[in-house]
Design a protein around this motif. Structure first.
Motif, PDB file in Angstrom:
ATOM      1  N   HIS A 179      -9.350  16.184  -3.320  1.00 48.47           N
ATOM      2  CA  HIS A 179      -9.031  14.788  -3.624  1.00 48.47           C
ATOM      3  C   HIS A 179      -7.522  14.675  -3.860  1.00 48.47           C
ATOM      4  CE1 HIS A 179     -13.328  14.039  -4.043  1.00 48.47           C
ATOM      5  NE2 HIS A 179     -13.381  15.132  -4.801  1.00 48.47           N
ATOM      6  N   VAL A 180      -6.865  13.912  -3.004  1.00 54.77           N
ATOM      7  CA  VAL A 180      -5.404  13.871  -2.999  1.00 54.77           C
ATOM      8  C   VAL A 180      -4.936  12.430  -3.146  1.00 54.77           C
ATOM      9  CG1 VAL A 180      -3.323  14.518  -1.720  1.00 54.77           C
ATOM     10  CG2 VAL A 180      -5.404  15.864  -1.464  1.00 54.77           C
ATOM     11  N   VAL A 181      -3.856  12.247  -3.884  1.00 56.71           N
ATOM     12  CA  VAL A 181      -3.163  10.961  -3.942  1.00 56.71           C
ATOM     13  C   VAL A 181      -1.911  11.088  -3.086  1.00 56.71           C
ATOM     14  CG1 VAL A 181      -1.970   9.289  -5.396  1.00 56.71           C
ATOM     15  CG2 VAL A 181      -4.042  10.415  -6.228  1.00 56.71           C
ATOM     16  N   ASN A 182      -1.823  10.264  -2.064  1.00 60.14           N
ATOM     17  CA  ASN A 182      -0.690  10.314  -1.138  1.00 60.14           C
ATOM     18  C   ASN A 182       0.275   9.177  -1.434  1.00 60.14           C
ATOM     19  OD1 ASN A 182      -1.677  12.526   0.413  1.00 60.14           O
ATOM     20  ND2 ASN A 182      -3.122  11.141   1.400  1.00 60.14           N
ATOM     21  N   TYR A 183       1.526   9.535  -1.628  1.00 63.35           N
ATOM     22  CA  TYR A 183       2.595   8.545  -1.722  1.00 63.35           C
ATOM     23  C   TYR A 183       3.301   8.536  -0.371  1.00 63.35           C
ATOM     24  CZ  TYR A 183       1.580   8.899  -6.673  1.00 63.35           C
ATOM     25  OH  TYR A 183       0.944   8.897  -7.886  1.00 63.35           O
ATOM     26  N   LYS A 184       3.203   7.416   0.318  1.00 62.19           N
ATOM     27  CA  LYS A 184       3.578   7.378   1.732  1.00 62.19           C
ATOM     28  C   LYS A 184       5.047   7.691   1.957  1.00 62.19           C
ATOM     29  CE  LYS A 184      -0.105   4.136   2.943  1.00 62.19           C
ATOM     30  NZ  LYS A 184      -0.457   2.816   3.551  1.00 62.19           N
ATOM     31  N   TYR A 185       5.873   7.402   0.972  1.00 65.44           N
ATOM     32  CA  TYR A 185       7.308   7.630   1.135  1.00 65.44           C
ATOM     33  C   TYR A 185       7.796   8.767   0.228  1.00 65.44           C
ATOM     34  CZ  TYR A 185       7.249   3.218   3.670  1.00 65.44           C
ATOM     35  OH  TYR A 185       6.974   2.221   4.578  1.00 65.44           O
ATOM     36  N   ASN A 198       5.657   3.425  -9.056  1.00 67.39           N
ATOM     37  CA  ASN A 198       4.729   3.092  -7.980  1.00 67.39           C
ATOM     38  C   ASN A 198       3.438   2.466  -8.512  1.00 67.39           C
ATOM     39  OD1 ASN A 198       6.317   5.700  -7.153  1.00 67.39           O
ATOM     40  ND2 ASN A 198       5.762   4.707  -5.227  1.00 67.39           N
ATOM     41  N   LEU A 199       3.200   2.602  -9.816  1.00 66.24           N
ATOM     42  CA  LEU A 199       1.893   2.231 -10.348  1.00 66.24           C
ATOM     43  C   LEU A 199       1.936   1.105 -11.361  1.00 66.24           C
ATOM     44  CD1 LEU A 199       0.721   5.910 -11.035  1.00 66.24           C
ATOM     45  CD2 LEU A 199       0.258   4.566  -8.990  1.00 66.24           C
ATOM     46  N   MET A 200       2.934   1.063 -12.202  1.00 70.15           N
ATOM     47  CA  MET A 200       2.934   0.177 -13.368  1.00 70.15           C
ATOM     48  C   MET A 200       3.941  -0.952 -13.207  1.00 70.15           C
ATOM     49  SD  MET A 200       2.559   2.812 -16.571  1.00 70.15           S
ATOM     50  CE  MET A 200       2.157   1.476 -17.702  1.00 70.15           C
ATOM     51  N   ASP A 201       4.045  -1.729 -14.267  1.00 67.60           N
ATOM     52  CA  ASP A 201       5.048  -2.777 -14.377  1.00 67.60           C
ATOM     53  C   ASP A 201       6.429  -2.130 -14.370  1.00 67.60           C
ATOM     54  OD1 ASP A 201       6.889  -4.657 -15.343  1.00 67.60           O
ATOM     55  OD2 ASP A 201       5.350  -5.714 -16.474  1.00 67.60           O
ATOM     56  N   ARG A 202       7.247  -2.465 -13.368  1.00 64.98           N
ATOM     57  CA  ARG A 202       8.532  -1.791 -13.218  1.00 64.98           C
ATOM     58  C   ARG A 202       9.523  -2.199 -14.299  1.00 64.98           C
ATOM     59  NH1 ARG A 202       7.732  -3.134  -6.947  1.00 64.98           N
ATOM     60  NH2 ARG A 202       6.648  -4.814  -8.027  1.00 64.98           N
ATOM     61  N   GLY A 203       9.445  -3.434 -14.733  1.00 64.89           N
ATOM     62  CA  GLY A 203      10.298  -3.835 -15.849  1.00 64.89           C
ATOM     63  C   GLY A 203       9.960  -3.079 -17.116  1.00 64.89           C
ATOM     64  N   GLU A 249       0.838  -1.206   0.000  1.00 66.89           N
ATOM     65  CA  GLU A 249       0.000   0.000   0.000  1.00 66.89           C
ATOM     66  C   GLU A 249       0.870   1.251   0.000  1.00 66.89           C
ATOM     67  OE1 GLU A 249      -2.648  -0.298   3.268  1.00 66.89           O
ATOM     68  OE2 GLU A 249      -3.734  -2.009   2.457  1.00 66.89           O
ATOM     69  N   ASP A 250       1.679   1.302  -1.026  1.00 62.43           N
ATOM     70  CA  ASP A 250       2.649   2.391  -1.143  1.00 62.43           C
ATOM     71  C   ASP A 250       1.981   3.739  -1.385  1.00 62.43           C
ATOM     72  OD1 ASP A 250       5.167   3.591  -1.390  1.00 62.43           O
ATOM     73  OD2 ASP A 250       5.090   3.405  -3.559  1.00 62.43           O
ATOM     74  N   PHE A 251       0.804   3.721  -1.969  1.00 59.02           N
ATOM     75  CA  PHE A 251       0.097   4.984  -2.214  1.00 59.02           C
ATOM     76  C   PHE A 251      -1.382   4.774  -1.902  1.00 59.02           C
ATOM     77  CE2 PHE A 251      -0.355   2.605  -6.095  1.00 59.02           C
ATOM     78  CZ  PHE A 251      -1.617   2.914  -6.563  1.00 59.02           C
TER      79      PHE A 251
END
Length: 1451
Positions: free
Chosen positions: A136-142, A1046-1051, A93-95
């Motif tokens: 309406h906010v998107v929070n990235y915890k780190y 944080n959202l997609m396929d990292r590769g 739950e990174d964001f």
């Protein structure tokens, strides 16, 4: 820095020496250790031929990244069993998305309760929705970890107090008063002055003549002890004549036997020093100071003894056997190591770049939309008094006041821009007894249209209406303050007659009681008869500001009260009068009324309480029970300029009406029409029984809202001018029937006529009607309008036009043939209605098309294109509402043309905001307002999909290049919207719980890849013509890719980065290198950069092997000493390393390539690498030693990178040692002559500084008995631990080209980039220091086993280069002394260096503990370093023997 570095390197070297013979360094006894003579000769021939070669740039090899998501699945067991698994996994739950409640500044919502139900227009509905919706906010915890190291949550702070050391090289310098303070501890005692010193020769008796006058200076050393130096004069920079060491002093006592004012210092060896002062006070001062020092030193010593920190020097040195000596040394070393670790700072703490303020990478602070004001001014209305005064009470009992009621209206005028800039603020300053002259029925009629007060106390927005009936304190706001803004007061009175006639009594200086009584009598009669009507009387003005910065002119007062001219009533006339306000010769011609208006101004406190808005809504911090001192905000008429505008955040819907002129001199419909009064009403119907709406703001003393209001009356004027302002609260939803109704009356002012005794109705007679529909083409009518006047008012009058009568209903009878006789202007201050035709048409079409259930592409595109003509200030004010609707159209339209045109409009809006310097409103919109439509199973289109497609279409070469350039320049907005839409989509659709490669469709992946590929040619080609657009696009793309991790396929994102990097070539212009490293800087600053690089082994060995690196003492696994643990680490940039650790591999490859470029490019690349390593150091998530060791494994290829460039590290500028270059045969000069030639592998000038056999003994590759040992031409010992500097000309530059069969990796290193030739020009000092700092950080952080594994795997040449780097570090960061530093800062150049130790602190100490430790360490170091010739175990150049026993102690 020098001390810290020397200590780190010294520990490393000492460890090497201790384990030299234990099989940790080299293995493979039968392998050759060097090239043959033929190979050396060939190498020399090649090096001589190389300067004629040309540099050939080649594109670097493409290394495909790993499939990150598949690797996580395949190595799941390995990751989960890792003790540092948190460094390998993204947190869960990174964001998240969150909703923040909108916090207004008022107690109640500004939106009326029934507004949403009443609203029918789409534009009004969307505006209300905007003002009521939450954030309406998107929070990235780190997210706090996703910036530069300076932006980490725990800031990198410079230590307040560093450990103080005094070095022997500074002992002479410390005698200088200025530099001595550098070595003194904070809070130390200092004293200096003249004393007489007695001769201490025991053979001569001390007499008066034996005393010599000396200047004494008391200083504190770094170890806390004190010295008392004495000189012949006050020039303490010279060598002192002598020194008294106070750490050996036992006490100070007075001694007057030999000389007055004398005292003696008793030493430990029972000797004494006899000193004398000039006076008793000075003597006592010296004695007290010295005793204070001795007492403090004694307490410190006792405390150390109690803590067990003091040991006898003899006990430390006693040992009967060599093993006992080693045990004692080990204990001493452990104590020393512990003491160092307690006070040791992180390596980068004192780096200059760490403390440098740099705001370039800091993202702007984004705030929520809030209601903003200009310069706020508090206006206090205190009193209005005229010279003509009397008691108005019937029995003459009461105060003396004005003899009739007066009413003040305050407003602001801007003569520079020729406009009125505020609404009117009405004030009633009359005494209660004067107010009583007005009949209550008339007061109600004036303010309430004849309605009586309702029973009980009426509340308006929770406040009692009575509390706001008599406002006196107004709060004005000025967006653009300047000295030409005036506060104007207009004064009115009850209608009596002509202005000149009524003002005459007030203009006489004689205060006649008779005149006052006469005026009072007439006033009472007028109030009872004509109290409904008012007339102009006087005006006054005062400047508001001293300057354009908004400094209030508090010293100014209101001008004299000038009589109002009946022919100069309009606002335009007032502006002309104010233009002459600072011209005394013109103002002196104006008639003056004797009186005084007391109004003061002040600044508004930020915490102002008991304040209501211009709509009478109480602001927070309002005491409802308080009925006095309510502050009323006065509405500002903000200029229609984009720079003065702001997005609307509250509901406000006011209409200001200004009747200006009535031309009635040629009318024939009415017999009498002179004293004309105009009554204004607001109606929603033209039916016969329709009533006026109670929405007109009332005047002081009456209800807050009324049904009608009257303008001031001019006596005997058939063409009256009006200046009154009427403020109306408009309904939420206007329709075609809403209109203003003007009714005209002839008022009989003759009090002597019989009409005065008749009924009220006979005072006035209706003389016409006029009406003004508010809506025209769906918009509120504004500006100046001329309308005809009718003599009658039939039902359905709104349907009648002049001359267009109908037979079925009576016709309207027009006055004067239906000519436009009435001039009216209106001013709309609304946040739910717009005057812009293009914006209105767009929303109207969207509503019409939605009701028809279809959006016609062609029509919609036409209205979208028309939005380009929207006024800038309207665009800013309705920014959130407009953008919301555009995003809605983007996802609802079916044609691609519509989506592209929507994006074009957005590009235009974004560009306009940037050009006006208002991009902060866009950032606030994206972060807090933007919200995708709620996800449903039938949702076909999303914002991120449609927007990415539209951006790709616009970036195509065939499209409009101006729009394309704007998109590139302001691409951050679109990428931010993409990312937020993606995050909201994942949360709302619950796809965030799926694996990364299933979250988004394959089509969207293709769209993103196409978008990245489409942007790259623009970035790499447009930088010449449009640098800002290319730079901004490059940065925005980096931020987008970083956030997609944080959202997609990292590769998949790794592939996009690879595609990006493949668009650059070696030898590119400097700008493109800047782009590339800015991109890498942003991406590598990702908060989960470490897990993205997967710092774990990818070999086939067991996991436990790698974990031995992290906690070797905790692991149960054991191994044979002859077979060191294979940690499966990459010490060079192999293809596998770059694939498995993609980001760090790419960064190191690019840095390696950049080092072959020019200085500016090298500096950029080194800075990116160094800042990233600094960030790792201070990241509080990776503070443990094992975590730092794991991080260091990602940067082990840095060793190879530096070894390739070791020949370019020049330390001659900082080295204080003389190096003999006589045997170099000009080799170094020939290398420097061509910076782009390829030097031999180990062609470093430090070969002449480091004797090969010293490190040969360390690595076990050379014999101490070979003939090369005596080839040392010059050796200089700076101290017992000083560096061994040699000019061994016998070492050929290519001598260390050893067989690579024992190299770190048999594969071709991936670091070989960009050029077939390597540069050999020297690096700058700043570059060298930064690279060596990175090298030392890795060396300090990596575990011992990793270091030993490196030494075991390294070839002899790599090992020699490694220790060359260590030696360079010692030179680069050595401490040169204060005198050298001072000379360097003064530009005097280097100074002669002393032969004293430059690294050891002064060893004088009370307990002598440190001295004993240093002696032992020094002797031990000498035994390891210089006694290798006495080692009983022989070495051979062809055989490497593993020694099991430690090196014997010194003999």
């Amino acid at each position: 820095m020098g001390c810290t570095t020397s200590t780190v390197v010294y520990d490393g070297l000492r460890t090497v020496l201790e384990r030299n013979c234990s099989g940790y360094i080299c293995k493979g006894a039968a392998e050759p250790v060097g090239p043959s003579e033929a190979e050396r000769a060939l190498s020399r021939r090649e090096s001589r031929a190389l300067p004629t070669l040309r540099v050939l740039k080649v594109k670097p090899k493409v290394i495909e990244p790993l499939d990150y998501e598949n690797v996580l699945v395949q190595r799941k067991t390995q990751i989960l069993s890792d003790v540092l698994r948190d460094m390998l996994q993204f947190p869960l739950e990174d964001f998240e998305t969150s909703t923040l409640r909108r916090q207004g500044r008022t107690l109640y919502s500004t939106v009326p309760e029934n507004a949403e139900r009443e609203a029918q227009s789409l534009f009004v509905q969307e505006c209300i929705k905007t003002y009521k919706s939450d954030w309406h906010v998107v929070n990235y915890k780190y997210e706090d970890y996703s910036g530069d190291f300076r932006q980490l949550p725990h800031k990198v702070a410079r230590p307040d107090k560093l450990a103080v050391h005094v070095f022997e090289v500074d002992e002479d310098v410390d005698k200088d008063e200025d530099t001595a303070s550098l070595g003194s501890q904070k809070g130390g005692i200092t004293k200096h002055g003249w004393l007489y010193k007695g001769n201490m020769n025991s053979a001569i008796s001390v007499t008066m003549r034996s005393f010599k006058r000396r200047y004494f200076h008391l200083t504190q050393l770094g170890d806390g002890s004190y010295n008392l130096n004495f000189y012949k004069d006050e020039k303490i920079s010279k060598e002192p004549k002598g020194t008294i060491f106070l750490d050996s002093c036992m006490g100070v006592v007075q001694n007057n036997k030999v000389r007055r004012f004398a005292f003696e210092l008793k030493m430990q060896d029972k000797s004494t020093y006899l000193l004398a002062a000039d006076g008793e006070g000075e003597m006592e001062d010296w004695i007290n100071t010295l005793n204070k020092i001795l007492h403090s030193s004694f307490e410190i010593a006792m405390q150390e003894k109690r803590n067990g920190d003091i040991h006898d020097d003899d006990d430390l040195g006693k040992s009967d056997s060599s093993s006992g000596s080693m045990d004692s040394f080990q204990s001493t070393r452990d104590i020393e190591s512990r003491m160092r670790n307690e006070t040791r700072l992180r390596l980068f703490t004192l780096d200059p770049d760490t403390q440098k303020l740099d705001f370039s990478g800091i993202e702007p602070d984004v705030k929520q939309y809030e209601e903003k004001f200009g310069k706020r001014v508090l206006v206090n209305c205190n009193d209005l008094s005229f010279n003509l005064q009397s008691c108005v009470a019937e029995n003459d009992e009461g105060p003396t006041t004005n003899v009739e009621p007066f009413y003040v209206t305050l407003s602001l005028f801007d003569i520079q821009n020729g406009r009125k800039i505020s609404s009117d603020f009405h004030v009633d300053l009359n005494h209660p007894s004067v107010r009583g002259m007005m009949p209550s029925t008339i007061s109600q009629y004036i303010n309430g249209g004849g309605d009586a007060h309702s029973e009980g106390q009426r509340l308006v927005h929770g406040l009692p209406e009575a509390a706001m009936q008599y406002p006196r304190q107004g709060v004005f706001s000025i967006t653009c303050p300047h000295p030409d803004i005036f506060l104007v007061a207009r004064i009115e009175k009850v209608l009596q007659g002509g202005i000149n006639h009524c003002a005459e009594p007030y203009m006489k200086s004689s205060d006649s009681t008779k005149v006052a009584q006469k005026v009072l009598k007439n006033a009472k009669l007028a109030c009872s008869r004509l109290g409904t009507y008012r007339m102009p009387f006087a005006w006054a003005a005062r400047p508001l500001f001293k300057d354009a910065s908004g400094t209030l002119d508090k010293s100014a007062r209101f001008s004299a009260l000038y009589r109002q001219d009946g022919n100069k009533l309009s606002n335009d006339d007032m502006l002309k009068l104010l233009a002459d306000f600072r011209k005394p010769e013109k103002m002196a011609k104006l008639p003056v009324i004797l009186g005084n208006l007391d109004v003061t101004i002040d600044s508004v406190a930020p915490d102002l309480t008991n304040c209501v808005t211009s709509s009478y809504i109480p602001v927070k911090q309002f005491d409802v029970s308080e009925r006095t001192n309510i502050f009323f905000e006065v509405e500002e008429f903000v200029p229609c300029l984009a720079k003065c505008s702001q997005p609307f955040t509250i509901y406000n819907n006011h209409l200001y009406v200004y009747p200006k002129h009535l031309k009635y001199d040629s009318q024939k419909s009415f017999a009498k029409a002179r004293n004309i009064a105009v009554c204004i009403e607001f109606k929603d119907s033209d039916e016969e029984d329709a009533v006026s709406l109670k929405c007109i703001y009332g005047r002081p003393g009456g209800p807050l809202f009324t049904k009608n209001a009257f303008a001031a009356v001019l006596h005997h004027q058939q063409n009256p001018e009006f200046y009154d302002e009427f403020k109306i609260e408009l309904p939420t939803q206007l329709h075609e029937k809403h209109h203003l109704l003007f009714t005209f009356y002839h008022v009989s002012c003759d009090s002597n006529s019989k009409a005065s005794t008749k009924k009220r109705e006979l005072v006035e007679a209706q003389v016409g009607y006029a009406w003004l529909p508010l809506l025209k083409d769906g918009r509120v009518v504004m500006n100046e309008i001329q309308i005809p006047v009718a003599a009658n008012l039939p039902a359905g009058y709104l349907g009648f036009q002049e001359g267009a009568g109908k037979h079925s209903v009576p016709e309207v009878k027009w006055v004067d043939g239906g000519k436009p006789l009435l001039k009216v202007s209106t001013h709309l201050v609304s946040t739910v209605y717009t005057q812009d035709q293009h914006l209105h048409n767009f929303f109207h079409h969207c509503q019409s098309a939605a009701s028809a259930a279809q959006l016609s592409g062609g029509e919609l595109v036409k209205y979208l294109k028309s939005l380009h003509a929207m006024e800038s200030h309207v665009m800013i004010k309705f920014l959130p509402t407009t953008l919301n609707q555009l995003f809605r159209v983007l996802t609802s339209a079916t044609q691609e043309d519509v989506a592209v045109n929507v994006t074009r409009v957005m590009i235009h809006i974004v560009a306009q905001c940037h050009e006006e310097g208002l991009e902060n409103y866009l950032r606030s919109y994206v972060k807090f307002v933007f919200k995708t439509e709620p996800y449903t199973s039938s949702t076909n289109r999303t914002v991120h999909e449609e927007l990415a497609k539209a951006m790709t279409a616009i970036l195509k070469p065939s499209t409009d290049f101006l729009t394309c350039n704007k998109l590139l320049k302001y691409s951050w907005y679109f990428f931010e919207a993409l990312v937020k839409s993606m995050a909201q989509y994942l949360i709302e659709s619950f796809k965030v719980k799926l694996s990364r490669n299933q979250r988004f469709s394959a089509a969207f992946h293709h769209t993103v890849e196409t978008l990245v590929n489409m942007m790259m040619p623009h970035i790499t080609q447009k930088y010449k013509d449009n640098l800002d657009a290319a730079r901004n696009a490059n940065h925005s793309l980096a931020v987008f890719i970083k956030r997609c991790f944080n959202l997609m396929d990292r590769g998949f994102m790794f592939k996009q980065i690879n595609n990006y990097s493949n668009c650059f070539m070696p030898g590119d212009p400097k700008t493109l290198f800047e782009f590339k490293f800015e991109f890498l800087r942003v991406v590598c600053n990702h908060e989960h950069y470490v897990p993205l690089n997967l710092p774990m082994p990818f070999g086939k060995g067991r996991i436990m092997r790698f974990q031995a690196l992290l906690s070797p003492h905790d692991m149960v696994e054991s191994y044979d000493d002859d077979d060191p643990v294979d940690l499966q680490l990459d010490y060079s940039l192999t293809d596998d390393f770059c694939k498995n650790h993609f980001l760090v591999g790419l960064l190191l490859r690019e840095v390696t390539a950049a080092l072959q470029e020019f200085r500016e490019i090298r500096q950029i690349s080194i800075q990116v690498l160094k800042n990233l390593m600094i960030k790792h150091t201070f990241d509080d998530r990776y503070t443990s030693k094992s975590q730092q060791a794991r991080l260091a494994t990602l940067y082990l290829p840095l060793f190879g990178l530096l070894q390739e460039n070791v020949n370019r590290l020049n330390v001659k500028e900082v080295s204080p040692f003389t190096i003999n270059h006589s045997n170099n045969n000009g080799r170094e000069d020939s290398l420097l002559s061509n910076p782009l030639m390829t030097p031999p592998r180990s062609s470093t000038f430090l070969d002449t500084s480091l004797h090969k056999d010293v490190f040969g003994a360390i690595s076990g590759t050379a014999s101490p008995h070979t003939s090369s040992t005596p080839n040392i031409n010059f050796v200089r010992h700076a101290d017992s631990r000083g560096s061994l500097i040699s000019t061994d000309s016998g070492n050929s530059l290519s001598e260390r080209h050893m067989d690579k069969g024992n190299s770190l990796d048999k594969h071709q290193p991936a670091a070989t980039l960009g050029s077939t030739l390597l540069r050999c020009d020297k690096l700058d000092q700043a570059e060298i220091k930064s690279l060596l700092m990175c090298f030392l950080h890795v060396l300090k952080s990596m575990s011992e086993d990793a270091l030993f594994t490196y030494w075991n795997k390294a070839s002899s040449s790599d090992l020699m280069d490694f220790f060359t780097l260590v030696e360079v570090c010692l030179h680069q960061f050595r401490y040169m002394g204060k005198r050298y530093i001072a000379r360097s800062q003064d530009g005097a150049g280097p100074v002669a260096h002393e032969r004293k130790s430059q690294t050891l602190p002064v060893s004088r100490n009370r307990a002598g503990m440190m001295h004993a430790r240093l002696q032992q360490l020094s002797s031990l170091d000498n035994s390891y370093t210089f006694n290798h010739s006495k080692c009983p175990i022989p070495y051979s150049s062809s055989n490497i023997l593993h020694q099991r026993s430690p090196v014997p102690p010194p003999q």
